[in-house]
Design a protein around this motif. Structure first.
Motif, PDB file in Angstrom:
ATOM      1  N   GLY A 129       0.793  -1.211   0.000  1.00  0.00           N
ATOM      2  CA  GLY A 129       0.000   0.000   0.000  1.00  0.00           C
ATOM      3  C   GLY A 129       0.835   1.275   0.000  1.00  0.00           C
ATOM      4  N   LEU A 130       0.120   2.389  -0.162  1.00  0.00           N
ATOM      5  CA  LEU A 130       0.729   3.714  -0.140  1.00  0.00           C
ATOM      6  C   LEU A 130       0.071   4.565   0.929  1.00  0.00           C
ATOM      7  CD1 LEU A 130       1.041   4.929  -3.858  1.00  0.00           C
ATOM      8  CD2 LEU A 130       2.888   4.149  -2.348  1.00  0.00           C
ATOM      9  N   CYS A 131       0.888   5.378   1.579  1.00  0.00           N
ATOM     10  CA  CYS A 131       0.414   6.399   2.515  1.00  0.00           C
ATOM     11  C   CYS A 131       0.777   7.759   1.923  1.00  0.00           C
ATOM     12  CB  CYS A 131       1.070   6.198   3.873  1.00  0.00           C
ATOM     13  SG  CYS A 131       0.846   7.580   5.004  1.00  0.00           S
ATOM     14  N   ILE A 132      -0.196   8.640   1.783  1.00  0.00           N
ATOM     15  CA  ILE A 132       0.024   9.963   1.194  1.00  0.00           C
ATOM     16  C   ILE A 132      -0.488  11.025   2.160  1.00  0.00           C
ATOM     17  CG2 ILE A 132      -0.529  11.511  -0.724  1.00  0.00           C
ATOM     18  CD1 ILE A 132      -0.920   9.037  -2.480  1.00  0.00           C
ATOM     19  N   PHE A 133       0.342  12.025   2.432  1.00  0.00           N
ATOM     20  CA  PHE A 133      -0.124  13.152   3.233  1.00  0.00           C
ATOM     21  C   PHE A 133       0.529  14.429   2.735  1.00  0.00           C
ATOM     22  CE2 PHE A 133       3.574  11.489   5.520  1.00  0.00           C
ATOM     23  CZ  PHE A 133       4.295  12.631   5.847  1.00  0.00           C
ATOM     24  N   ASP A 134      -0.075  15.549   3.060  1.00  0.00           N
ATOM     25  CA  ASP A 134       0.518  16.836   2.729  1.00  0.00           C
ATOM     26  C   ASP A 134       0.742  17.631   4.004  1.00  0.00           C
ATOM     27  OD1 ASP A 134      -1.947  17.858   3.468  1.00  0.00           O
ATOM     28  OD2 ASP A 134      -2.362  18.846   1.572  1.00  0.00           O
ATOM     29  N   MET A 135       1.436  18.764   3.875  1.00  0.00           N
ATOM     30  CA  MET A 135       1.682  19.612   5.037  1.00  0.00           C
ATOM     31  C   MET A 135       1.866  21.057   4.587  1.00  0.00           C
ATOM     32  SD  MET A 135       5.715  18.946   6.023  1.00  0.00           S
ATOM     33  CE  MET A 135       5.800  20.391   7.095  1.00  0.00           C
ATOM     34  N   LEU A 244       3.898  20.736   0.701  1.00  0.00           N
ATOM     35  CA  LEU A 244       4.635  19.532   0.350  1.00  0.00           C
ATOM     36  C   LEU A 244       3.717  18.317   0.421  1.00  0.00           C
ATOM     37  CD1 LEU A 244       8.033  19.982   2.245  1.00  0.00           C
ATOM     38  CD2 LEU A 244       7.562  20.392  -0.186  1.00  0.00           C
ATOM     39  N   PHE A 245       3.964  17.368  -0.485  1.00  0.00           N
ATOM     40  CA  PHE A 245       3.277  16.074  -0.476  1.00  0.00           C
ATOM     41  C   PHE A 245       4.288  14.979  -0.174  1.00  0.00           C
ATOM     42  CE2 PHE A 245       0.699  18.670  -3.302  1.00  0.00           C
ATOM     43  CZ  PHE A 245      -0.597  18.345  -2.954  1.00  0.00           C
ATOM     44  N   PHE A 246       3.908  14.048   0.701  1.00  0.00           N
ATOM     45  CA  PHE A 246       4.735  12.891   1.022  1.00  0.00           C
ATOM     46  C   PHE A 246       4.014  11.632   0.535  1.00  0.00           C
ATOM     47  CE2 PHE A 246       6.389  16.101   3.697  1.00  0.00           C
ATOM     48  CZ  PHE A 246       7.643  15.737   4.129  1.00  0.00           C
ATOM     49  N   VAL A 247       4.755  10.769  -0.156  1.00  0.00           N
ATOM     50  CA  VAL A 247       4.223   9.485  -0.620  1.00  0.00           C
ATOM     51  C   VAL A 247       5.109   8.400  -0.036  1.00  0.00           C
ATOM     52  CG1 VAL A 247       3.643   8.066  -2.621  1.00  0.00           C
ATOM     53  CG2 VAL A 247       3.393  10.566  -2.746  1.00  0.00           C
ATOM     54  N   CYS A 248       4.521   7.548   0.806  1.00  0.00           N
ATOM     55  CA  CYS A 248       5.296   6.591   1.598  1.00  0.00           C
ATOM     56  C   CYS A 248       4.803   5.168   1.371  1.00  0.00           C
ATOM     57  CB  CYS A 248       5.174   6.905   3.092  1.00  0.00           C
ATOM     58  SG  CYS A 248       5.474   8.640   3.497  1.00  0.00           S
ATOM     59  N   GLY A 249       5.766   4.236   1.259  1.00  0.00           N
ATOM     60  CA  GLY A 249       5.437   2.814   1.122  1.00  0.00           C
ATOM     61  C   GLY A 249       6.154   1.990   2.166  1.00  0.00           C
ATOM     62  N   ARG A 250       5.590   0.833   2.452  1.00  0.00           N
ATOM     63  CA  ARG A 250       6.176  -0.039   3.469  1.00  0.00           C
ATOM     64  C   ARG A 250       7.429  -0.728   2.944  1.00  0.00           C
ATOM     65  NH1 ARG A 250       1.670  -3.022   7.073  1.00  0.00           N
ATOM     66  NH2 ARG A 250       3.628  -3.538   8.081  1.00  0.00           N
TER      67      ARG A 250
END
Length: 250
Positions: A129-135, A244-250
């Motif tokens: 999966g992907l985790c996406i967040f902004d700040m 900013l956008f962060f796109v994170c994977g396990r």
């Protein structure tokens, strides 16, 4: 005015979702392996879930505001919604996509709350999966605080006034900022009701977030608000002037 009150005006006042809609669809189309399930943290009225919901078999949202969730349930009756705090949420199952946008994380006013949320995201994320967040960064909010208030008409004769005010700049580069919101809601032809609220955002530095999220997620990519890849297409020092956008994977 609280978010429970603001929920009645939220969709009309915050009309433009195109910037996050495009980025989410780009990541879903190019990075996401499975499209079975999605969870939005800080889902509000469910507007973003509505924009991407057709991409997934099941959709879920989580928010701390019961009034916001009431609007979300009306909009998406087949979705599952949870009234929980994103820092400590525990819900059944894993999700192929977990996202948290519209600077929802900035509403958490201490950085340990951000880190707790990152860990909860990982716990609920499927293996591919992907985790996406902004700040909102301190630089972006500091710039907004220099501008005059935003005045926007919505509905038929309603008006939103929003002023960003810097509260406190900390020695480590983080800061607190307030969004002073006033809404004039027309009740009759020459009669308006005035609603006011102060919404506070905490802005850690971009590097602080990178340093915190990298040990939790092995694969972390950062994008600027023009969807350029940080440290490849644009340096962090320049990118952090905006969202900013962060796109994170396990």
């Amino acid at each position: 005015m609280t978010y429970d009150t603001f929920s009645a005006f939220y969709d009309q006042a915050m009309q433009d979702y195109s910037w996050c809609d495009h980025f989410l669809h780009e990541m879903i189309d190019t990075r996401l392996v499975n499209h079975d399930s999605v969870l939005e943290l800080g889902c509000g009225t469910g507007r973003i879930l509505e924009l991407i919901g057709d991409e997934f078999e099941s959709i879920a949202g989580l928010d701390i505001s019961p009034a916001m969730l009431g609007h979300a349930r009306e909009r998406l009756p087949d979705a599952t919604f949870y009234e929980q705090d994103m820092r400590d949420f525990t819900i059944p199952g894993e999700f192929d996509l977990i996202y948290c946008l519209f600077d929802s994380l900035n509403h958490l006013q201490t950085f340990p709350g951000w880190v707790r949320t990152f860990n909860r995201m990982k716990e609920h994320l499927s293996p591919e999966g992907l985790c996406i967040f902004d700040m909102n960064t301190p630089e972006r909010l500091g710039r907004l605080a220099l501008f005059p208030p935003v005045i926007r008409s919505f509905g038929e004769e309603d008006t939103l006034i929003m002023d960003v005010v810097e509260d406190e700049a900390h020695a480590d580069g983080t800061g607190l900022f307030h969004f002073d919101v006033t809404i004039f809601k027309q009740e009759q032809e020459d009669s308006f009701t005035r609603y006011t609220d102060r919404i506070t955002e905490f802005a850690p530095t971009a590097q602080q977030v990178i340093d915190a999220v990298t040990p939790i997620f092995p694969d972390v990519k950062v994008y600027d608000e023009d969807e350029q890849l940080v440290d490849t297409e644009i340096p962090l020092a320049e990118a952090q002037e905006g969202r900013l956008f962060f796109v994170c994977g396990r």
